[in-house]
Design an enzyme around this catalytic site. Structure first.
Site, PDB file in Angstrom:
ATOM      1  N   ASP A  15       0.814  -1.223   0.000  1.00 16.75           N
ATOM      2  CA  ASP A  15       0.000   0.000   0.000  1.00 16.75           C
ATOM      3  C   ASP A  15       0.847   1.272   0.000  1.00 16.75           C
ATOM      4  OD1 ASP A  15      -2.080  -1.870   0.354  1.00 16.75           O
ATOM      5  OD2 ASP A  15      -1.984  -1.660   2.531  1.00 16.75           O
ATOM      6  N   GLU A 188     -11.072   0.766  -4.041  1.00 19.30           N
ATOM      7  CA  GLU A 188     -10.310   1.182  -2.856  1.00 19.30           C
ATOM      8  C   GLU A 188      -9.144   2.045  -3.286  1.00 19.30           C
ATOM      9  OE1 GLU A 188      -8.855  -2.450  -1.065  1.00 19.30           O
ATOM     10  OE2 GLU A 188      -8.187  -3.238  -2.981  1.00 19.30           O
TER      11      GLU A 188
END
Length: 517
Positions: A15, A188
């Protein structure tokens, strides 16, 4: 010319988010239930990266002590404005959605303020927050509307957005729904950018597994409406044979020399069907081009590993543990004592094992697909050892006690052990992650004849051994697929470390060598 290495940051570093400030790049990644939380890497050339600190270095900044496995620090966004670094993140199933600030990305960072709903009652419901400001200074939090609590836990509301007052950390409005992609699952990782007078909303969709990808839309306002790019997804490895899979969850930045870049996560699976990713999700980078129609194009992510490394760690009472050491739901300093026995790292067992949520364990990320790690340990006064861990249900270890050394594989509730006699005292423990061989009688299964020549059906083989009285003894070999992100269904990666169960164990050295050839 900049050399783009891939992985950009090896090992469990998912991420990624990046920001450039005065020619220096700062990159943040997720840490889930490990502490210290949210590492910050720095580079001036996008080639050499240095770990300069962490956001969460004190108790209370992240409430990970009680989070379930896979909870904790999810998906940061790091930005800079008016001399202040800002980082927003979700402490999933912990404190909620948080906003941290610091004048220096190396820290110390603030305690973290909860980003609350407009009525101030609770945290904003969602994950993967982004922070952006428009021309008049209004702050926008854009996030993925996955509900992590309440009666509707697991419900996904798509990409959401609110304007927030960063003085009170309260939303100034009810959430609005934005563009949520092209129909792929789990929209997302939203990021908002103003480029050339237009606003671009980049998201991930398709799930963080093999279907992962990046899509983008644009509009005239940070609030939309947004039109989708005709070439979506911009990048994805789905249905390809590329060595880097699961590519998605990206962030854009202008790199050295004005070249736009996208940092993103991916995995390096191995085996006959590229099924098992031993190291979990890592950080990668790829070039971005702006086309004449005003849309960005992202190049496929190419494998370009760095040369191998050797890390030798010794311990001194006059120095703290370096920032690469992490612990599970605790800080490394909670378990590691450098002063009671100078030159040794001492751990005191409390009866917990690696099956427990808070073991006495301090480790470092496995960085290379081929890796050998050796520790010199004194277990004459206790029980402890060397382990590689994904979580409480998936770990492999070498455990020394007063009269035996035990190799143990714990795989989703199944346990196998191998025992070798040992007279106590100082011993070297070895945990090696090696490519599968093509010889008969090995742990891995082969497709083809038993004399070799078949295709390996695993990521690697974990070799467990010990040097006792000058002689190396091989205790066991464990199929590495059982400690891969696909088997464990984990968001993290392999962490190799030392641990104590009972009494006192001490470590005088740690040596790790690895490469990705």
């Amino acid at each position: 010319m900049t050399t783009l290495y891939n992985p950009l940051i090896n090992g469990f570093h998912p991420d990624p988010s990046v920001v450039e400030v005065d020619g220096v790049y700062y990159l943040a990644t997720s840490t889930f239930e490990y502490l210290p939380g949210i590492p910050i890497h720095r580079s001036t050339d996008f080639e050499t990266w240095e770990l300069i600190g962490h956001v969460a270095t004190r108790r209370g900044q992240l409430d990970v002590e009680e989070v379930p496995t896979a909870g904790g620090a999810w998906a940061p966004t790091i930005r800079h404005r008016d001399g202040v670094f800002h980082l927003v993140i979700t402490d999933a199933m912990g404190r909620g959605m948080l906003h941290f600030t610091a004048p220096d990305a190396a820290g110390p960072w603030s305690d973290g303020d909860l980003l609350r709903k407009a009525d101030g009652s609770a945290s904003l419901d969602g994950i993967d927050p982004d922070i952006a400001w428009d021309a008049d200074g209004s702050a926008y939090i854009t996030y993925s509307g996955l509900l992590l609590s309440g009666a509707e836990i697991g419900t996904h509301l798509g990409i959401q957005q609110v304007r927030v007052d960063l003085g009170t950390h309260r939303a100034l409005e009810e959430p609005r729904s934005l563009w949520s992609g092209t129909g792929g699952g789990f929209p997302e990782a939203p990021h908002l950018y103003e480029v050339g007078g237009r606003w671009y909303l980049m998201i991930a969709e398709g799930g963080t597994e093999r279907g992962h990808g990046i899509s983008i839309a644009r509009g005239d306002s940070p609030e939309g409406p947004f039109e989708a790019a005709p070439q979506n997804p911009l990048v994805s490895a789905r249905s390809t044979t590329r060595p880097i899979q699961n590519t998605g969850h990206g962030d854009l930045v202008v790199g050295p020399g004005g070249q736009w870049l996208c940092v993103l996560l991916g995995v390096r699976p191995r085996s006959m069907t590229r099924a098992f990713s031993a190291l979990g999700r890592e950080t990668f980078v790829t070039p971005v081009r702006w086309e004449s129609d005003g849309w960005p194009a992202i190049d496929p992510v190419l494998l370009n590993p760095r040369p191998g490394t050797r890390t030798e760690v010794t311990f001194s009472p006059g120095a703290e543990l370096d920032g690469e050491w992490i612990a599970v739901r605790a800080l490394p300093s909670d378990h590691g004592d450098l002063r009671s026995r100078p030159g040794w790292l001492t751990l005191r067992g409390d009866g917990s094992t690696l099956d427990d949520p808070r073991p006495v364990f301090i480790g470092r990320r496995q960085e290379h697909l081929t890796s050998t790690i050796t520790v010199r340990m004194d277990a004459s006064s206790g029980v402890g050892g060397l382990a590689v861990r994904y979580d409480e249900r998936f770990h492999v270890e070498l455990e020394a006690a007063s009269d035996t050394i035990t190799a143990r594989a714990v795989v989703g509730g199944l346990v196998q052990t191998w025992v070798h006699p040992y007279s106590g005292g100082v011993v070297e423990l070895h945990l090696d992650s090696l490519p599968p061989t093509h010889a008969p009688g090995q742990t891995e299964q082969l497709l083809g004849d038993e004399a070799g020549g078949g295709l390996p059906r695993t990521s690697d083989v974990i070799h467990l051994g010990a040097t006792i009285d000058g002689e190396r003894v091989q205790l066991a070999e464990v199929d590495g697929r059982f400690l891969s992100s696909e088997t464990t269904e984990s968001f993290t990666g392999r962490v190799v470390g030392v641990y104590a169960v009972d009494g006192v164990v001490a470590v005088s050295s740690w040596t790790a060598e690895g490469h990705d050839d």
